[in-house]
Motif scaffolding. Structure first.
Motif, PDB file in Angstrom:
ATOM      1  N   ILE A  55       0.854  -1.179   0.000  1.00 53.52           N
ATOM      2  CA  ILE A  55       0.000   0.000   0.000  1.00 53.52           C
ATOM      3  C   ILE A  55       0.898   1.239   0.000  1.00 53.52           C
ATOM      4  CG2 ILE A  55      -1.751   1.294   1.275  1.00 53.52           C
ATOM      5  CD1 ILE A  55      -2.675  -1.423   2.444  1.00 53.52           C
ATOM      6  N   ASP A  56       0.763   2.061  -1.012  1.00 54.58           N
ATOM      7  CA  ASP A  56       1.586   3.255  -1.165  1.00 54.58           C
ATOM      8  C   ASP A  56       1.421   4.174   0.043  1.00 54.58           C
ATOM      9  OD1 ASP A  56       2.236   6.082  -2.122  1.00 54.58           O
ATOM     10  OD2 ASP A  56       2.825   4.881  -3.861  1.00 54.58           O
ATOM     11  N   GLN A  57       2.508   4.807   0.473  1.00 54.99           N
ATOM     12  CA  GLN A  57       2.444   5.715   1.616  1.00 54.99           C
ATOM     13  C   GLN A  57       1.546   6.919   1.353  1.00 54.99           C
ATOM     14  OE1 GLN A  57       6.354   6.792   2.963  1.00 54.99           O
ATOM     15  NE2 GLN A  57       6.564   4.913   4.130  1.00 54.99           N
ATOM     16  N   ALA A  58       1.313   7.236   0.095  1.00 56.35           N
ATOM     17  CA  ALA A  58       0.437   8.353  -0.263  1.00 56.35           C
ATOM     18  C   ALA A  58      -1.036   7.953  -0.296  1.00 56.35           C
ATOM     19  CB  ALA A  58       0.851   8.910  -1.627  1.00 56.35           C
ATOM     20  N   ALA A  59      -1.346   6.698   0.056  1.00 54.95           N
ATOM     21  CA  ALA A  59      -2.724   6.208  -0.005  1.00 54.95           C
ATOM     22  C   ALA A  59      -3.640   6.967   0.957  1.00 54.95           C
ATOM     23  CB  ALA A  59      -2.771   4.719   0.317  1.00 54.95           C
ATOM     24  N   THR A  60      -4.847   7.249   0.483  1.00 49.41           N
ATOM     25  CA  THR A  60      -5.887   7.856   1.308  1.00 49.41           C
ATOM     26  C   THR A  60      -7.182   7.079   1.100  1.00 49.41           C
ATOM     27  OG1 THR A  60      -6.500   9.422  -0.430  1.00 49.41           O
ATOM     28  CG2 THR A  60      -4.872  10.167   1.192  1.00 49.41           C
ATOM     29  N   ASP A  61      -8.130   7.341   1.960  1.00 50.28           N
ATOM     30  CA  ASP A  61      -9.477   6.757   1.841  1.00 50.28           C
ATOM     31  C   ASP A  61      -9.448   5.240   1.696  1.00 50.28           C
ATOM     32  OD1 ASP A  61     -10.639   9.325   1.961  1.00 50.28           O
ATOM     33  OD2 ASP A  61     -10.208   9.619  -0.163  1.00 50.28           O
ATOM     34  N   LEU A  62      -8.703   4.588   2.577  1.00 51.73           N
ATOM     35  CA  LEU A  62      -8.648   3.123   2.575  1.00 51.73           C
ATOM     36  C   LEU A  62      -9.985   2.570   3.045  1.00 51.73           C
ATOM     37  CD1 LEU A  62      -7.027   0.395   2.470  1.00 51.73           C
ATOM     38  CD2 LEU A  62      -6.539   0.808   4.889  1.00 51.73           C
ATOM     39  N   GLU A  63     -10.556   1.667   2.255  1.00 53.41           N
ATOM     40  CA  GLU A  63     -11.779   0.965   2.620  1.00 53.41           C
ATOM     41  C   GLU A  63     -11.498  -0.522   2.505  1.00 53.41           C
ATOM     42  OE1 GLU A  63     -14.576   2.478  -0.208  1.00 53.41           O
ATOM     43  OE2 GLU A  63     -14.909   4.314   0.937  1.00 53.41           O
ATOM     44  N   VAL A  64     -11.810  -1.270   3.563  1.00 52.30           N
ATOM     45  CA  VAL A  64     -11.540  -2.700   3.589  1.00 52.30           C
ATOM     46  C   VAL A  64     -12.874  -3.437   3.674  1.00 52.30           C
ATOM     47  CG1 VAL A  64     -10.294  -4.563   4.727  1.00 52.30           C
ATOM     48  CG2 VAL A  64      -9.377  -2.228   4.810  1.00 52.30           C
ATOM     49  N   GLN A  65     -13.139  -4.247   2.660  1.00 47.19           N
ATOM     50  CA  GLN A  65     -14.332  -5.086   2.635  1.00 47.19           C
ATOM     51  C   GLN A  65     -13.919  -6.490   3.060  1.00 47.19           C
ATOM     52  OE1 GLN A  65     -15.786  -6.456  -1.207  1.00 47.19           O
ATOM     53  NE2 GLN A  65     -17.872  -5.943  -0.563  1.00 47.19           N
ATOM     54  N   LEU A  66     -14.618  -7.031   4.050  1.00 49.90           N
ATOM     55  CA  LEU A  66     -14.287  -8.338   4.609  1.00 49.90           C
ATOM     56  C   LEU A  66     -15.514  -9.240   4.456  1.00 49.90           C
ATOM     57  CD1 LEU A  66     -12.892  -6.411   7.537  1.00 49.90           C
ATOM     58  CD2 LEU A  66     -11.426  -7.952   6.250  1.00 49.90           C
ATOM     59  N   ALA A  80      -6.659   8.133   6.458  1.00 52.11           N
ATOM     60  CA  ALA A  80      -5.249   8.506   6.243  1.00 52.11           C
ATOM     61  C   ALA A  80      -4.339   7.460   6.886  1.00 52.11           C
ATOM     62  CB  ALA A  80      -4.978   9.891   6.822  1.00 52.11           C
ATOM     63  N   PRO A  81      -4.114   6.323   6.221  1.00 56.40           N
ATOM     64  CA  PRO A  81      -3.315   5.249   6.827  1.00 56.40           C
ATOM     65  C   PRO A  81      -1.920   5.676   7.280  1.00 56.40           C
ATOM     66  CG  PRO A  81      -4.374   4.470   4.829  1.00 56.40           C
ATOM     67  CD  PRO A  81      -4.618   5.941   4.908  1.00 56.40           C
ATOM     68  N   VAL A  82      -1.225   6.501   6.521  1.00 54.54           N
ATOM     69  CA  VAL A  82       0.147   6.861   6.891  1.00 54.54           C
ATOM     70  C   VAL A  82       0.170   7.612   8.232  1.00 54.54           C
ATOM     71  CG1 VAL A  82       0.344   9.080   5.677  1.00 54.54           C
ATOM     72  CG2 VAL A  82       2.358   7.615   5.954  1.00 54.54           C
ATOM     73  N   GLN A  83      -0.875   8.351   8.538  1.00 48.22           N
ATOM     74  CA  GLN A  83      -0.950   9.053   9.819  1.00 48.22           C
ATOM     75  C   GLN A  83      -1.418   8.127  10.943  1.00 48.22           C
ATOM     76  OE1 GLN A  83      -3.454  12.440   9.157  1.00 48.22           O
ATOM     77  NE2 GLN A  83      -1.990  13.413   7.780  1.00 48.22           N
ATOM     78  N   ALA A  84      -2.344   7.228  10.631  1.00 47.72           N
ATOM     79  CA  ALA A  84      -2.895   6.329  11.645  1.00 47.72           C
ATOM     80  C   ALA A  84      -1.946   5.195  12.003  1.00 47.72           C
ATOM     81  CB  ALA A  84      -4.223   5.750  11.151  1.00 47.72           C
ATOM     82  N   TRP A  85      -1.035   4.872  11.093  1.00 44.01           N
ATOM     83  CA  TRP A  85      -0.122   3.740  11.295  1.00 44.01           C
ATOM     84  C   TRP A  85       1.325   4.240  11.365  1.00 44.01           C
ATOM     85  CZ3 TRP A  85      -2.169   0.645   6.496  1.00 44.01           C
ATOM     86  CH2 TRP A  85      -3.523   0.343   6.689  1.00 44.01           C
TER      87      TRP A  85
END
Length: 110
Positions: A55-66, A80-85
């Motif tokens: 997952i690119d560090q510039a990724a935004t709006d991550l949505e995970v369907q399970l 904002a995954p890069v900020q949350a992780w």
């Protein structure tokens, strides 16, 4: 997509999934990079771990369907995954046993 390897924090983020139940779970992760929507898919087998490591560090709006096979579909999101992780990875714990409800939640890595 590999078995829970540590990502290179200079190039990618990692989404780690831990299945503590006996459902087969089909995962689709969607995120936006430079205005383009990207998707990653994998299956997490019962009592197994898996990861999406690219997952690119510039990724935004991550949505995970399970999609819990035989049960409902669950959804988790991270704007904002890069900020949350800060350590370069997010961790989702999956649980549920046949004929019972499945569950998915963000957790701190063990």
């Amino acid at each position: 997509m590999t078995e829970c390897e540590a990502p290179d924090p200079d190039t990618a983020l990692s989404l780690r999934l831990e299945n503590r139940g006996n459902y087969l779970i089909r995962v689709t992760a969607a995120f936006t990079v430079d205005g383009e929507r990207q998707h990653r898919k994998l299956e997490v087998f019962p009592y197994q771990k898996a990861a999406i490591d690219d997952i690119d560090q510039a990724a935004t709006d991550l949505e995970v369907q399970l999609r819990f096979m035989g049960d409902r579909t669950r959804y988790l999101a991270e704007p904002a995954p890069v900020q949350a992780w800060p350590e370069g990875h997010g961790h989702i714990r999956l649980d549920g046993h046949w004929r019972g409800p499945g569950s998915a939640q963000w957790v701190q890595a063990d």
